[in-house]
Design a protein around this motif. Structure first.
Motif, PDB file in Angstrom:
ATOM      1  N   SER A 185       0.835  -1.208   0.000  1.00 34.25           N
ATOM      2  CA  SER A 185       0.000   0.000   0.000  1.00 34.25           C
ATOM      3  C   SER A 185       0.865   1.251   0.000  1.00 34.25           C
ATOM      4  N   GLY A 186       2.007   1.187   0.678  1.00 32.79           N
ATOM      5  CA  GLY A 186       2.905   2.334   0.674  1.00 32.79           C
ATOM      6  C   GLY A 186       3.456   2.625  -0.709  1.00 32.79           C
ATOM      7  N   LEU A 187       3.872   1.574  -1.430  1.00 34.96           N
ATOM      8  CA  LEU A 187       4.383   1.756  -2.790  1.00 34.96           C
ATOM      9  C   LEU A 187       3.285   2.265  -3.720  1.00 34.96           C
ATOM     10  N   GLU A 188       2.081   1.776  -3.519  1.00 32.66           N
ATOM     11  CA  GLU A 188       0.960   2.249  -4.342  1.00 32.66           C
ATOM     12  C   GLU A 188       0.701   3.737  -4.110  1.00 32.66           C
ATOM     13  N   SER A 189       0.782   4.165  -2.861  1.00 32.59           N
ATOM     14  CA  SER A 189       0.580   5.585  -2.545  1.00 32.59           C
ATOM     15  C   SER A 189       1.674   6.444  -3.172  1.00 32.59           C
ATOM     16  N   LEU A 190       2.909   5.959  -3.146  1.00 38.82           N
ATOM     17  CA  LEU A 190       4.003   6.705  -3.760  1.00 38.82           C
ATOM     18  C   LEU A 190       3.809   6.825  -5.264  1.00 38.82           C
ATOM     19  N   SER A 191       3.365   5.751  -5.898  1.00 39.47           N
ATOM     20  CA  SER A 191       3.115   5.791  -7.339  1.00 39.47           C
ATOM     21  C   SER A 191       2.027   6.786  -7.677  1.00 39.47           C
ATOM     22  N   LYS A 192       0.993   6.832  -6.853  1.00 42.52           N
ATOM     23  CA  LYS A 192      -0.093   7.783  -7.104  1.00 42.52           C
ATOM     24  C   LYS A 192       0.396   9.216  -6.941  1.00 42.52           C
ATOM     25  N   LEU A 193       1.219   9.456  -5.924  1.00 42.16           N
ATOM     26  CA  LEU A 193       1.771  10.797  -5.736  1.00 42.16           C
ATOM     27  C   LEU A 193       2.612  11.210  -6.945  1.00 42.16           C
ATOM     28  N   ALA A 194       3.393  10.262  -7.455  1.00 41.04           N
ATOM     29  CA  ALA A 194       4.228  10.562  -8.616  1.00 41.04           C
ATOM     30  C   ALA A 194       3.363  10.924  -9.819  1.00 41.04           C
ATOM     31  N   ALA A 195       2.281  10.178 -10.015  1.00 39.18           N
ATOM     32  CA  ALA A 195       1.387  10.479 -11.130  1.00 39.18           C
ATOM     33  C   ALA A 195       0.713  11.837 -10.948  1.00 39.18           C
ATOM     34  N   ASP A 196       0.351  12.150  -9.714  1.00 42.22           N
ATOM     35  CA  ASP A 196      -0.338  13.418  -9.441  1.00 42.22           C
ATOM     36  C   ASP A 196       0.550  14.634  -9.717  1.00 42.22           C
ATOM     37  N   ARG A 197       1.873  14.448  -9.725  1.00 39.45           N
ATOM     38  CA  ARG A 197       2.752  15.578 -10.004  1.00 39.45           C
ATOM     39  C   ARG A 197       2.471  16.165 -11.377  1.00 39.45           C
ATOM     40  N   ARG A 198       1.939  15.354 -12.278  1.00 46.64           N
ATOM     41  CA  ARG A 198       1.605  15.860 -13.611  1.00 46.64           C
ATOM     42  C   ARG A 198       0.124  15.706 -13.897  1.00 46.64           C
ATOM     43  N   ASP A 199      -0.642  15.611 -12.833  1.00 48.41           N
ATOM     44  CA  ASP A 199      -2.094  15.443 -12.966  1.00 48.41           C
ATOM     45  C   ASP A 199      -2.406  14.252 -13.858  1.00 48.41           C
ATOM     46  N   THR A 224      -6.622   7.744 -21.991  1.00 49.84           N
ATOM     47  CA  THR A 224      -6.708   9.186 -21.748  1.00 49.84           C
ATOM     48  C   THR A 224      -8.058   9.721 -22.206  1.00 49.84           C
ATOM     49  N   LYS A 225      -8.524   9.221 -23.346  1.00 46.45           N
ATOM     50  CA  LYS A 225      -9.825   9.653 -23.865  1.00 46.45           C
ATOM     51  C   LYS A 225     -10.961   9.196 -22.949  1.00 46.45           C
ATOM     52  N   VAL A 226     -10.858   7.960 -22.456  1.00 49.29           N
ATOM     53  CA  VAL A 226     -11.917   7.416 -21.594  1.00 49.29           C
ATOM     54  C   VAL A 226     -11.996   8.161 -20.267  1.00 49.29           C
ATOM     55  N   TYR A 227     -10.829   8.411 -19.644  1.00 44.40           N
ATOM     56  CA  TYR A 227     -10.808   8.984 -18.297  1.00 44.40           C
ATOM     57  C   TYR A 227     -10.658  10.504 -18.286  1.00 44.40           C
ATOM     58  N   GLY A 228     -10.350  11.096 -19.420  1.00 40.96           N
ATOM     59  CA  GLY A 228     -10.265  12.548 -19.490  1.00 40.96           C
ATOM     60  C   GLY A 228      -9.045  13.139 -18.815  1.00 40.96           C
ATOM     61  N   ARG A 229      -8.043  12.319 -18.538  1.00 40.92           N
ATOM     62  CA  ARG A 229      -6.797  12.789 -17.927  1.00 40.92           C
ATOM     63  C   ARG A 229      -5.630  12.034 -18.536  1.00 40.92           C
ATOM     64  N   PRO A 230      -4.448  12.655 -18.598  1.00 42.16           N
ATOM     65  CA  PRO A 230      -3.272  11.924 -19.085  1.00 42.16           C
ATOM     66  C   PRO A 230      -3.049  10.658 -18.262  1.00 42.16           C
ATOM     67  N   MET A 231      -2.602   9.610 -18.935  1.00 41.05           N
ATOM     68  CA  MET A 231      -2.472   8.307 -18.295  1.00 41.05           C
ATOM     69  C   MET A 231      -1.028   7.811 -18.369  1.00 41.05           C
ATOM     70  N   HIS A 232      -0.497   7.402 -17.215  1.00 39.37           N
ATOM     71  CA  HIS A 232       0.824   6.768 -17.174  1.00 39.37           C
ATOM     72  C   HIS A 232       0.616   5.261 -17.097  1.00 39.37           C
ATOM     73  N   LEU A 233       1.298   4.521 -17.969  1.00 38.01           N
ATOM     74  CA  LEU A 233       1.134   3.075 -18.014  1.00 38.01           C
ATOM     75  C   LEU A 233       2.253   2.388 -17.243  1.00 38.01           C
ATOM     76  N   ASN A 234       1.877   1.587 -16.259  1.00 33.35           N
ATOM     77  CA  ASN A 234       2.813   0.686 -15.586  1.00 33.35           C
ATOM     78  C   ASN A 234       2.624  -0.687 -16.204  1.00 33.35           C
ATOM     79  N   LEU A 235       3.640  -1.191 -16.894  1.00 36.53           N
ATOM     80  CA  LEU A 235       3.512  -2.399 -17.707  1.00 36.53           C
ATOM     81  C   LEU A 235       4.064  -3.618 -16.989  1.00 36.53           C
ATOM     82  N   ASP A 236       3.290  -4.691 -17.034  1.00 30.41           N
ATOM     83  CA  ASP A 236       3.717  -5.951 -16.433  1.00 30.41           C
ATOM     84  C   ASP A 236       3.415  -7.072 -17.413  1.00 30.41           C
ATOM     85  N   VAL A 237       4.218  -8.113 -17.374  1.00 24.67           N
ATOM     86  CA  VAL A 237       4.028  -9.261 -18.252  1.00 24.67           C
ATOM     87  C   VAL A 237       3.711 -10.484 -17.406  1.00 24.67           C
TER      88      VAL A 237
END
Length: 271
Positions: A185-199, A224-237
């Motif tokens: 949960s801590g890492l998830e919160s940090l990732s969200k904060l990082a994304a919020d830096r650029r809205d 981005t079109k669906v959510y109306g905000r720029p989207m950062h992709l975290n990719l996993d395989v």
């Protein structure tokens, strides 16, 4: 956070942005100082309660914070904390949570100013995946009886020279001072904060094989079109995803994998 605490945090975020926008304030140093105040107030419960007591005059609380911290941290950090204790907080712990968020945000701002924020976002995500796949590593990092210094040394061996300095700082603070949160949960919160830096919003994309650059661009544009905000992709395989992709944005899952389509078809046949 709710009510008064949410309003106080919003005001504190605005003051932090104003400070870090100034070339006179070093965001990395400010992050260290706010982290030290976070540790102090997390440890000193009685002091935290005094500084958030709604029955006390806001200016008196600000002056107390200035006296206590004036010789410990720099002027910008003192001014920021003084402004925070002037505000009303629903719970005393909310003040500490807010300070911790501001410390992390200041570090992310420093990375953004040097053009390294994307790298930090990606490294936080990859570190989370590494921990999730290595039970021994997770156990070592979350062992409550282990000394903070030992955990810090382990992280230096893992991240030192291999990740951005901001990533190492953020993860080290989280691991050595989890404050009751899980590592995930801590890492998830940090990732969200990082994304919020650029809205931006974050989408966790899982596919059976790596996506091509064209596929990533198209998917990012579609989300981005669906959510109306720029989207950062975290990719996993994940080889278990037989085809298509699985996309998670916050609590919402957009599932287009063949495996899940087969499961859905099986459920329909069974009914």
């Amino acid at each position: 956070m709710h009510g008064a605490s949410r309003e106080a945090l919003t005001a504190a975020r605005e003051r932090l942005d104003a400070l870090t926008d100034s070339t006179a304030a070093d965001a990395g140093s400010l992050a260290d100082e706010l982290a030290s105040v976070t540790a102090l107030l997390d440890r000193e419960v009685s002091l935290r309660r005094v500084l958030t007591d709604p029955a006390q005059d806001g200016e008196a609380k600000a002056q107390l914070a200035q006296r206590l911290l004036g010789t410990q941290v720099g002027g910008p950090a003192v001014d920021l904390v003084a402004g925070m204790v002037r505000s009303r907080w629903s719970q005393s712990r909310d003040l500490v949570d807010a300070l911790e968020e501001l410390a992390n945000t200041a570090d992310l701002t420093a990375a953004q100013k040097t053009g390294r924020l994307d790298d930090v976002e990606d490294e936080l995500f990859r570190f989370g995946r590494i921990v999730a796949s290595d039970t021994q590593l997770r156990a070592a990092l979350t062992n409550r009886s282990a000394r903070a210094a030992a955990k810090g040394e382990l992280l230096r061996s893992l991240l030192g020279g291999r990740a951005q300095r901001t990533t190492e700082r953020l993860v080290t603070r989280l691991v050595t001072a989890p404050r009751g949160r899980s590592l995930e949960s801590g890492l998830e919160s940090l990732s969200k904060l990082a994304a919020d830096r650029r809205d931006r919003m974050v989408a966790v994309v899982t596919s059976a094989v790596p996506l091509s650059d064209t596929q990533k661009r198209r998917l990012g544009a579609a989300l981005t079109k669906v959510y109306g905000r720029p989207m950062h992709l975290n990719l996993d395989v994940d080889p278990d995803v037989l085809g298509g992709i699985r996309v998670q944005v916050g609590d919402e899952v957009i599932n287009g994998s063949i495996a899940d389509r087969l499961e859905e078809a099986g459920r329909r046949l069974a009914s």
